[in-house]
Design an enzyme around this catalytic site. Structure first.
Site, PDB file in Angstrom:
ATOM      1  N   SER A  37       0.815  -1.220   0.000  1.00 62.47           N
ATOM      2  CA  SER A  37       0.000   0.000   0.000  1.00 62.47           C
ATOM      3  C   SER A  37       0.846   1.266   0.000  1.00 62.47           C
ATOM      4  O   SER A  37       0.440   2.290   0.532  1.00 62.47           O
ATOM      5  CB  SER A  37      -0.925   0.009   1.222  1.00 62.47           C
ATOM      6  OG  SER A  37      -0.159   0.048   2.427  1.00 62.47           O
ATOM      7  N   LEU A  61       3.224   4.072  -2.463  1.00 61.80           N
ATOM      8  CA  LEU A  61       2.865   4.892  -3.621  1.00 61.80           C
ATOM      9  C   LEU A  61       2.669   4.050  -4.872  1.00 61.80           C
ATOM     10  O   LEU A  61       1.760   4.313  -5.670  1.00 61.80           O
ATOM     11  CB  LEU A  61       3.949   5.954  -3.857  1.00 61.80           C
ATOM     12  CG  LEU A  61       3.728   6.915  -5.019  1.00 61.80           C
ATOM     13  CD1 LEU A  61       2.384   7.620  -4.910  1.00 61.80           C
ATOM     14  CD2 LEU A  61       4.866   7.931  -5.091  1.00 61.80           C
ATOM     15  N   LYS A  88       0.354  -5.496   4.948  1.00 63.79           N
ATOM     16  CA  LYS A  88       0.549  -6.310   6.153  1.00 63.79           C
ATOM     17  C   LYS A  88       0.381  -5.539   7.459  1.00 63.79           C
ATOM     18  O   LYS A  88       0.222  -6.146   8.503  1.00 63.79           O
ATOM     19  CB  LYS A  88       1.902  -7.009   6.123  1.00 63.79           C
ATOM     20  CG  LYS A  88       3.117  -6.105   6.168  1.00 63.79           C
ATOM     21  CD  LYS A  88       4.358  -6.993   6.115  1.00 63.79           C
ATOM     22  CE  LYS A  88       5.621  -6.182   6.077  1.00 63.79           C
ATOM     23  NZ  LYS A  88       6.821  -7.040   6.008  1.00 63.79           N
ATOM     24  N   SER A 108       6.926   4.575   1.689  1.00 64.32           N
ATOM     25  CA  SER A 108       6.593   5.768   0.898  1.00 64.32           C
ATOM     26  C   SER A 108       6.331   6.984   1.786  1.00 64.32           C
ATOM     27  O   SER A 108       6.776   8.097   1.486  1.00 64.32           O
ATOM     28  CB  SER A 108       5.364   5.506   0.021  1.00 64.32           C
ATOM     29  OG  SER A 108       5.650   4.580  -0.999  1.00 64.32           O
ATOM     30  N   TRP A 123       7.624   7.725   4.462  1.00 62.63           N
ATOM     31  CA  TRP A 123       8.834   8.190   5.141  1.00 62.63           C
ATOM     32  C   TRP A 123       9.698   9.062   4.242  1.00 62.63           C
ATOM     33  O   TRP A 123      10.648   9.687   4.711  1.00 62.63           O
ATOM     34  CB  TRP A 123       9.660   6.994   5.614  1.00 62.63           C
ATOM     35  CG  TRP A 123       9.058   6.244   6.754  1.00 62.63           C
ATOM     36  CD1 TRP A 123       7.734   5.993   6.985  1.00 62.63           C
ATOM     37  CD2 TRP A 123       9.761   5.606   7.828  1.00 62.63           C
ATOM     38  NE1 TRP A 123       7.562   5.247   8.120  1.00 62.63           N
ATOM     39  CE2 TRP A 123       8.792   4.993   8.662  1.00 62.63           C
ATOM     40  CE3 TRP A 123      11.105   5.485   8.157  1.00 62.63           C
ATOM     41  CZ2 TRP A 123       9.136   4.283   9.806  1.00 62.63           C
ATOM     42  CZ3 TRP A 123      11.451   4.772   9.296  1.00 62.63           C
ATOM     43  CH2 TRP A 123      10.478   4.188  10.118  1.00 62.63           C
ATOM     44  N   GLN A 174      11.377  11.882   2.493  1.00 60.93           N
ATOM     45  CA  GLN A 174      11.439  13.300   2.838  1.00 60.93           C
ATOM     46  C   GLN A 174      11.675  14.179   1.612  1.00 60.93           C
ATOM     47  O   GLN A 174      10.967  15.150   1.372  1.00 60.93           O
ATOM     48  CB  GLN A 174      12.564  13.538   3.858  1.00 60.93           C
ATOM     49  CG  GLN A 174      12.314  12.911   5.209  1.00 60.93           C
ATOM     50  CD  GLN A 174      13.500  13.111   6.150  1.00 60.93           C
ATOM     51  OE1 GLN A 174      14.548  13.623   5.766  1.00 60.93           O
ATOM     52  NE2 GLN A 174      13.331  12.697   7.397  1.00 60.93           N
ATOM     53  N   ASP A 190       9.454  -8.998   1.186  1.00 61.92           N
ATOM     54  CA  ASP A 190       8.396 -10.000   1.001  1.00 61.92           C
ATOM     55  C   ASP A 190       8.129 -10.313  -0.475  1.00 61.92           C
ATOM     56  O   ASP A 190       8.036 -11.476  -0.872  1.00 61.92           O
ATOM     57  CB  ASP A 190       7.096  -9.514   1.659  1.00 61.92           C
ATOM     58  CG  ASP A 190       7.275  -9.202   3.130  1.00 61.92           C
ATOM     59  OD1 ASP A 190       8.140  -9.821   3.765  1.00 61.92           O
ATOM     60  OD2 ASP A 190       6.552  -8.325   3.635  1.00 61.92           O
ATOM     61  N   HIS A 208      22.107   5.084   2.671  1.00 64.51           N
ATOM     62  CA  HIS A 208      21.948   6.533   2.723  1.00 64.51           C
ATOM     63  C   HIS A 208      23.044   7.090   3.621  1.00 64.51           C
ATOM     64  O   HIS A 208      23.286   6.573   4.716  1.00 64.51           O
ATOM     65  CB  HIS A 208      20.569   6.908   3.265  1.00 64.51           C
ATOM     66  CG  HIS A 208      20.197   8.332   2.976  1.00 64.51           C
ATOM     67  ND1 HIS A 208      20.782   9.395   3.633  1.00 64.51           N
ATOM     68  CD2 HIS A 208      19.323   8.876   2.107  1.00 64.51           C
ATOM     69  CE1 HIS A 208      20.283  10.518   3.171  1.00 64.51           C
ATOM     70  NE2 HIS A 208      19.389  10.226   2.234  1.00 64.51           N
ATOM     71  N   HIS A 226      19.345   1.846   2.978  1.00 66.57           N
ATOM     72  CA  HIS A 226      18.264   2.757   2.608  1.00 66.57           C
ATOM     73  C   HIS A 226      17.391   2.246   1.466  1.00 66.57           C
ATOM     74  O   HIS A 226      16.172   2.352   1.529  1.00 66.57           O
ATOM     75  CB  HIS A 226      18.877   4.100   2.220  1.00 66.57           C
ATOM     76  CG  HIS A 226      17.880   5.160   1.871  1.00 66.57           C
ATOM     77  ND1 HIS A 226      16.915   5.604   2.755  1.00 66.57           N
ATOM     78  CD2 HIS A 226      17.689   5.862   0.726  1.00 66.57           C
ATOM     79  CE1 HIS A 226      16.179   6.542   2.181  1.00 66.57           C
ATOM     80  NE2 HIS A 226      16.622   6.710   0.946  1.00 66.57           N
ATOM     81  N   GLU A 249      10.091  -0.363  -5.563  1.00 64.83           N
ATOM     82  CA  GLU A 249      11.355  -0.859  -5.024  1.00 64.83           C
ATOM     83  C   GLU A 249      11.468  -2.377  -5.080  1.00 64.83           C
ATOM     84  O   GLU A 249      12.573  -2.921  -5.068  1.00 64.83           O
ATOM     85  CB  GLU A 249      11.533  -0.368  -3.579  1.00 64.83           C
ATOM     86  CG  GLU A 249      12.932  -0.553  -3.035  1.00 64.83           C
ATOM     87  CD  GLU A 249      13.129   0.054  -1.658  1.00 64.83           C
ATOM     88  OE1 GLU A 249      14.210  -0.142  -1.075  1.00 64.83           O
ATOM     89  OE2 GLU A 249      12.192   0.717  -1.151  1.00 64.83           O
TER      90      GLU A 249
END
Length: 530
Positions: A13, A15, A35, A43, A45, A47, A217, A238, A348, A372
Site C-alpha cells: 500500500s 505509492l 501487512k 513511501s 517516510w 522526505q 516480502d 543513505h 536505505h 522498489e
C-alpha cells in the site's frame, strides 16, 4: 473464509500499489492487501521529493544523463528515458488528486539533491512522502471499486506450477495466500493479475532508514514463484541517518546537503570538512560516494559518527524547508540552527529486485512487480536521489495500462490453505534470535565495504538459518514474524549470491578483493531452479 475473487490483486500500500489501484479502479475490481496499516510502508517516510524536469533551464537529456552517471554504467537507457519523460505528467496527476507541493512565487519550488545537475526536485517541505501518501490513502478509501485489506501479510503466491496445473505451459500466477492477523487465519485471494508493490528489504541490515515493513516480502515470494531476480548486490546506504539512541531510523534528507549542508568530522578529531578530499562534487556527490567517504572517515578516526552542518542557514530558512527534521532534532536536544547533526550511513534502498519489463511484467505470467520490489533497470548500480517515488508512479501507470489492455483470463478454483498438520510454535525466542543474528552479520559482512571472505561467512550462516526456518515453516502455524524472517533470509541469500558473482567494484558494491571496475557493465541476473 471463502476465497476472495478480484480482477487485480495488489500486494502493498505504498505509492506504487495505491497509484496502480487508482489507475485500475475505473475498469477493474481491485484488492489491495497490506501487512500493517495502509500508511505504514516506506513511501510515507520519503522526505526529499520527486525528480521531474520542470525548470526552463533543465531537459530530459540532463535528467537521463544524471541518472546514468549515478548508476555507474548499469542503468538501462530505455527504461531511464521511459521514466524521465513521464515525470511531468506524474506530478500533474498527483496535483489533480489534491497533493499540495511547496511553491515559490506561484510556481512549484524545485530543490536540488546530490547527483542532480539542476534543481528538479518537487517536494512538500521535507515530508513529501507523507503528503502524497495521505492523499492517496484517502482517495483509495473513497473509491468503490477498491477493497483495502489491512493487517494481511503475504504468505506466498499461488501459481499453476505450484498446483501442478498446465505443466507444459509457462507458469501463471493465480493469486496469493495472505495471513489475516486479526483473525489469525490464512485467506485465499484469487485474481488473474497480481501486482507486487511490497517495497525493499532494508530490514535485512542492522542499521536502516526503512520502516519495519521492509522485509523483502515481494522479492522472496517472486523468487519462490519462479521469477528472475537481478542486481541485489546494490543496496544503497543513505549517507545521513540521524545518530541518536532514541532516533530510530530517522533520515536526514539529501536536500539538507543540496541546500548547502557540509559534512564534518567530530570536534574531538578536529571538526574538519572532509568531502572535498574524496570527490570534486563534495557533499553533492552521489550517495554511494558520500556513504563510502563517511564510512572511511569513521573507521580512520575511530569515531561513532560524523556531523552534518546546516547552521549557516537562517532559522526561518530551516523552518520553511526542513520543518520535520528541525522539529525531530529539537525533540532530541539538537538545534540545527546552531548545532551540527550527528549522522551515520544506514541501509536505505534496494536497487535490485524482481526482473520486470517496461510494463512491470515479470517472468511469471499474470505477475507484475513495480517500485522498489522490482528491477526495472532504472537505478543501475546506484539510485539517483528522488527517482524512487517517480519510478513507483510511472510503472504503476504502465502496469495498469497493460492489465487494462490484456485479454481476460478465466478464474480458477484455488485450494484453501492447509494448516491441519501444524501446531503453534512455543519457541518464539528462536525467531527473534535468528532475526537479530541475520541483521548483525549482514551489516558486518555484506555492508558498505565487502570482501570474499566476509561474503563466504555470510553465505554459510544464511544456509544454516534457512534450514532452521524451513523446519519452522513446515511444522508450525505461520506468524508475521516467521514469514518476515523467512523472506529476509531468502533476500539475504540473493544479495550474497549477486555480490559473489560481481568480480569488480561498481556503484554501491565495493569489494576490497576487486577494487577496480570492469570495462563492460553487466547486470547480475539470478534464475531460480525449477
Amino acid at each position: 473464509m471463502a476465497t476472495q475473487h478480484f480482477d487485480v490483486l495488489i500486494i502493498g500500500s505504498g505509492l506504487a500499489g495505491l497509484s496502480a489501484a487508482l489507475r485500475l479502479a475505473p475498469t477493474h475490481r481491485v484488492a489491495v492487501i497490506t501487512k500493517r496499516g495502509a500508511t505504514d510502508g516506506a513511501s510515507g517516510w520519503a522526505q526529499g521529493g520527486i525528480a521531474a524536469v520542470l525548470g526552463q533551464d533543465d531537459s530530459f537529456a540532463n535528467h537521463v544523463d544524471d541518472t546514468l552517471v549515478a548508476g555507474a554504467g548499469l542503468c538501462d537507457e530505455a527504461a531511464t528515458r521511459f521514466v524521465v519523460e513521464r515525470a511531468p505528467s506524474a506530478i500533474a496527476w498527483l496535483r489533480e488528486l489534491g497533493v499540495h507541493f511547496s511553491e515559490h512565487d506561484g510556481d512549484l519550488h524545485l530543490t536540488r539533491e546530490g547527483g542532480h545537475s539542476h534543481r528538479r526536485i518537487v517536494h512538500a517541505a521535507d515530508a513529501t512522502g507523507a503528503a502524497v501518501q495521505t492523499v492517496m490513502v484517502e482517495q483509495v478509501r473513497n473509491t468503490p471499486n477498491i477493497s483495502l485489506f489491512e493487517q494481511h501479510m503475504l504468505v506466498d503466491l499461488i501459481t499453476t506450477h505450484k498446483l501442478g496445473l498446465e505443466t507444459d505451459q509457462p507458469s501463471r500466477c493465480l493469486g496469493a495466500y495472505a495471513l489475516d492477523e486479526v483473525r489469525d487465519e490464512v485467506d485465499v485471494f484469487e485474481a488473474p493479475a497480481v501486482m507486487l508493490a511490497t517495497g525493499g528489504a532494508g530490514k535485512v541490515y542492522l542499521y536502516t532508514t526503512n520502516p519495519d515493513t521492509a522485509t523483502g516480502d515481494g522479492i522472496a515470494a517472486a523468487w519462490r514463484a519462479g521469477a528472475r531476480v537481478a542486481n541485489m548486490e546494490f543496496i544503497q546506504f543513505h549517507p545521513t541517518c540521524l545518530f541518536h539512541p532514541h532516533a530510530k531510523s530517522f533520515l536526514i534528507s539529501e536536500a539538507v546537503r543540496g541546500e548547502g549542508g557540509q559534512l564534518r568530522l567530530p570536534q574531538s578529531v578536529g571538526g574538519a570538512r572532509f568531502m572535498p578530499e574524496h570527490d570534486a562534487r563534495a557533499e553533492l556527490a552521489p550517495r554511494d560516494v558520500v556513504a563510502r567517504a563517511i564510512d572511511f572517515e569513521m573507521k580512520r578516526h575511530g569515531v561513532d559518527c560524523v556531523y552534518l552542518d546546516i547552521s549557516h542557514q537562517s532559522p526561518a530558512f530551516l523552518q520553511e524547508h526542513f520543518p520535520t527534521i528541525k522539529a525531530r532534532c529539537l525533540e532530541l536536544g539538537i538545534d540545527i540552527s546552531q548545532q551540527a547533526i550527528p549522522v551515520v550511513p544506514a541501509a536505505h534502498y534496494t536497487c535490485g529486485g524482481v526482473v520486470a519489463d517496461l510494463h512491470g511484467r515479470t517472468d511469471v505470467a499474470g505477475l507484475y512487480a513495480i517500485g522498489e520490489t522490482s528491477y526495472s533497470g532504472l537505478h543501475g548500480a546506484n539510485r539517483l536521489a528522488s527517482n524512487s517515488l517517480l519510478e513507483c508512479m510511472v510503472y504503476a501507470n504502465a502496469a495498469a495500462q497493460d492489465i487494462q489492455h490484456a485479454p481476460k483470463h478465466t478464474h480458477h478454483a484455488l485450494p484453501a490453505w492447509d494448516d491441519s498438520r501444524v501446531v503453534d510454535a512455543d519457541e518464539a525466542v528462536v525467531i527473534s534470535h535468528n532475526w537479530h543474528e541475520l541483521r548483525q552479520f549482514m551489516w558486518d559482512y555484506v555492508g558498505i565495504v565487502r570482501t570474499n571472505k566476509r561474503l563466504e561467512r555470510a553465505a554459510h550462516r544464511i544456509a544454516l538459518l534457512q534450514g532452521e526456518i524451513d523446519e519452522f515453516y513446515a511444522k508450525f502455524h505461520v506468524t508475521r514474524d516467521l514469514l518476515e524472517l523467512r523472506n529476509l533470509v531468502q533476500t539475504a541469500d540473493l544479495i550474497v549470491q549477486c555480490a559473489q558473482q560481481r568480480l569488480e567494484s561498481r556503484g554501491l558494491h565495493y569489494s576490497r578483493d576487486y577494487p577496480d571496475q570492469l570495462a563492460q557493465a553487466l547486470p547480475t541476473i539470478l534464475t531460480p531452479q525449477t
